[in-house]
Design a protein around this motif. Structure first.
Motif, PDB file in Angstrom:
ATOM      1  N   VAL A  90       0.856  -1.186   0.000  1.00  0.00           N
ATOM      2  CA  VAL A  90       0.000   0.000   0.000  1.00  0.00           C
ATOM      3  C   VAL A  90       0.893   1.236   0.000  1.00  0.00           C
ATOM      4  O   VAL A  90       1.702   1.420   0.904  1.00  0.00           O
ATOM      5  N   VAL A  91       0.752   2.076  -1.042  1.00  0.00           N
ATOM      6  CA  VAL A  91       1.573   3.291  -1.124  1.00  0.00           C
ATOM      7  C   VAL A  91       0.753   4.548  -0.862  1.00  0.00           C
ATOM      8  O   VAL A  91       1.310   5.619  -0.641  1.00  0.00           O
ATOM      9  N   SER A  92      -0.572   4.406  -0.881  1.00  0.00           N
ATOM     10  CA  SER A  92      -1.424   5.560  -0.585  1.00  0.00           C
ATOM     11  C   SER A  92      -2.767   5.085  -0.068  1.00  0.00           C
ATOM     12  O   SER A  92      -3.274   4.044  -0.485  1.00  0.00           O
ATOM     13  N   ARG A  93      -3.333   5.863   0.874  1.00  0.00           N
ATOM     14  CA  ARG A  93      -4.628   5.527   1.481  1.00  0.00           C
ATOM     15  C   ARG A  93      -5.460   6.799   1.518  1.00  0.00           C
ATOM     16  O   ARG A  93      -5.049   7.790   2.113  1.00  0.00           O
ATOM     17  N   LEU A  94      -6.614   6.751   0.867  1.00  0.00           N
ATOM     18  CA  LEU A  94      -7.536   7.886   0.873  1.00  0.00           C
ATOM     19  C   LEU A  94      -8.840   7.430   1.513  1.00  0.00           C
ATOM     20  O   LEU A  94      -9.441   6.452   1.065  1.00  0.00           O
ATOM     21  N   ILE A  95      -9.271   8.139   2.535  1.00  0.00           N
ATOM     22  CA  ILE A  95     -10.474   7.749   3.270  1.00  0.00           C
ATOM     23  C   ILE A  95     -11.557   8.781   3.051  1.00  0.00           C
ATOM     24  O   ILE A  95     -11.313   9.980   3.174  1.00  0.00           O
ATOM     25  N   GLY A  96     -12.762   8.307   2.733  1.00  0.00           N
ATOM     26  CA  GLY A  96     -13.888   9.205   2.514  1.00  0.00           C
ATOM     27  C   GLY A  96     -13.945   9.697   1.088  1.00  0.00           C
ATOM     28  O   GLY A  96     -13.101   9.369   0.251  1.00  0.00           O
ATOM     29  N   TYR A  97     -14.954  10.492   0.802  1.00  0.00           N
ATOM     30  CA  TYR A  97     -15.142  11.020  -0.547  1.00  0.00           C
ATOM     31  C   TYR A  97     -13.962  11.916  -0.920  1.00  0.00           C
ATOM     32  O   TYR A  97     -13.499  12.702  -0.107  1.00  0.00           O
ATOM     33  N   GLN A  98     -13.480  11.783  -2.137  1.00  0.00           N
ATOM     34  CA  GLN A  98     -12.368  12.592  -2.645  1.00  0.00           C
ATOM     35  C   GLN A  98     -12.784  13.237  -3.961  1.00  0.00           C
ATOM     36  O   GLN A  98     -13.571  12.662  -4.703  1.00  0.00           O
ATOM     37  N   THR A  99     -12.212  14.368  -4.260  1.00  0.00           N
ATOM     38  CA  THR A  99     -12.454  14.976  -5.571  1.00  0.00           C
ATOM     39  C   THR A  99     -11.625  14.231  -6.610  1.00  0.00           C
ATOM     40  O   THR A  99     -10.621  13.588  -6.275  1.00  0.00           O
ATOM     41  N   LYS A 100     -12.027  14.362  -7.858  1.00  0.00           N
ATOM     42  CA  LYS A 100     -11.261  13.720  -8.924  1.00  0.00           C
ATOM     43  C   LYS A 100      -9.851  14.298  -8.984  1.00  0.00           C
ATOM     44  O   LYS A 100      -8.881  13.556  -9.188  1.00  0.00           O
ATOM     45  N   ASP A 101      -9.713  15.603  -8.785  1.00  0.00           N
ATOM     46  CA  ASP A 101      -8.391  16.239  -8.795  1.00  0.00           C
ATOM     47  C   ASP A 101      -7.455  15.589  -7.779  1.00  0.00           C
ATOM     48  O   ASP A 101      -6.292  15.341  -8.063  1.00  0.00           O
ATOM     49  N   LYS A 102      -7.979  15.337  -6.593  1.00  0.00           N
ATOM     50  CA  LYS A 102      -7.178  14.722  -5.527  1.00  0.00           C
ATOM     51  C   LYS A 102      -6.765  13.302  -5.919  1.00  0.00           C
ATOM     52  O   LYS A 102      -5.618  12.897  -5.728  1.00  0.00           O
ATOM     53  N   LEU A 103      -7.697  12.558  -6.507  1.00  0.00           N
ATOM     54  CA  LEU A 103      -7.396  11.188  -6.927  1.00  0.00           C
ATOM     55  C   LEU A 103      -6.321  11.178  -8.016  1.00  0.00           C
ATOM     56  O   LEU A 103      -5.379  10.383  -7.959  1.00  0.00           O
ATOM     57  N   VAL A 104      -6.442  12.082  -8.981  1.00  0.00           N
ATOM     58  CA  VAL A 104      -5.471  12.176 -10.076  1.00  0.00           C
ATOM     59  C   VAL A 104      -4.097  12.530  -9.510  1.00  0.00           C
ATOM     60  O   VAL A 104      -3.074  11.954  -9.902  1.00  0.00           O
ATOM     61  N   GLN A 105      -4.069  13.453  -8.570  1.00  0.00           N
ATOM     62  CA  GLN A 105      -2.804  13.877  -7.933  1.00  0.00           C
ATOM     63  C   GLN A 105      -2.088  12.681  -7.301  1.00  0.00           C
ATOM     64  O   GLN A 105      -0.887  12.500  -7.485  1.00  0.00           O
ATOM     65  N   VAL A 106      -2.837  11.860  -6.583  1.00  0.00           N
ATOM     66  CA  VAL A 106      -2.254  10.684  -5.918  1.00  0.00           C
ATOM     67  C   VAL A 106      -1.763   9.676  -6.966  1.00  0.00           C
ATOM     68  O   VAL A 106      -0.653   9.137  -6.849  1.00  0.00           O
ATOM     69  N   LEU A 107      -2.571   9.428  -7.982  1.00  0.00           N
ATOM     70  CA  LEU A 107      -2.179   8.471  -9.018  1.00  0.00           C
ATOM     71  C   LEU A 107      -0.917   8.929  -9.732  1.00  0.00           C
ATOM     72  O   LEU A 107       0.022   8.148  -9.918  1.00  0.00           O
TER      73      LEU A 107
END
Length: 111
Positions: A90-107
């Motif tokens: 596991v290199v990243s953990r996002l909990i709860g609703y996220q914006t698409k921008d935030k998801l793209v940033q992590v990816l």
């Protein structure tokens, strides 16, 4: 809700190791449940990412009600939780609703 988009893998106890831990690509796993409102809100974003990052990441969903053991193993306390696995870790953990921008940033950070 229920059926994942065509390029999203539905995870089970039987295929988790092969699809996630042994994957060549980074794998974004969406831990969700049918009754979870925020899970339904984030699902279309996860579907979009699966399409946009096709060939670069694998996207998978795991129903925490059906596979409580796996959810517990990865410390899933609230949903939706998105875990990004790379080389079985596991290199990243996002909990709860996220914006698409935030998801793209992590990816993008892990590609």
């Amino acid at each position: 809700m229920g059926l994942a988009a065509p390029n999203i893998v539905t995870l089970t106890d039987a295929n988790f190791k092969e699809e996630v831990l042994s994957a060549q690509l980074p794998v974004l796993v969406d831990f969700w449940a049918v009754w979870c409102g925020p899970c339904r809100m984030i699902a279309p974003l996860v579907d979009e990412l699966a399409e946009e990052y096709k060939g670069r990441i694998k996207v998978a969903k795991l129903n925490v009600d059906e596979y409580q053991g796996l959810a517990a193993e990865y410390g899933i306390m609230s949903i939706p939780t998105l875990l990004l696995f790379k080389n079985g870790e596991v290199v990243s953990r996002l909990i709860g609703y996220q914006t698409k921008d935030k998801l793209v940033q992590v990816l993008e950070k892990h590609l």
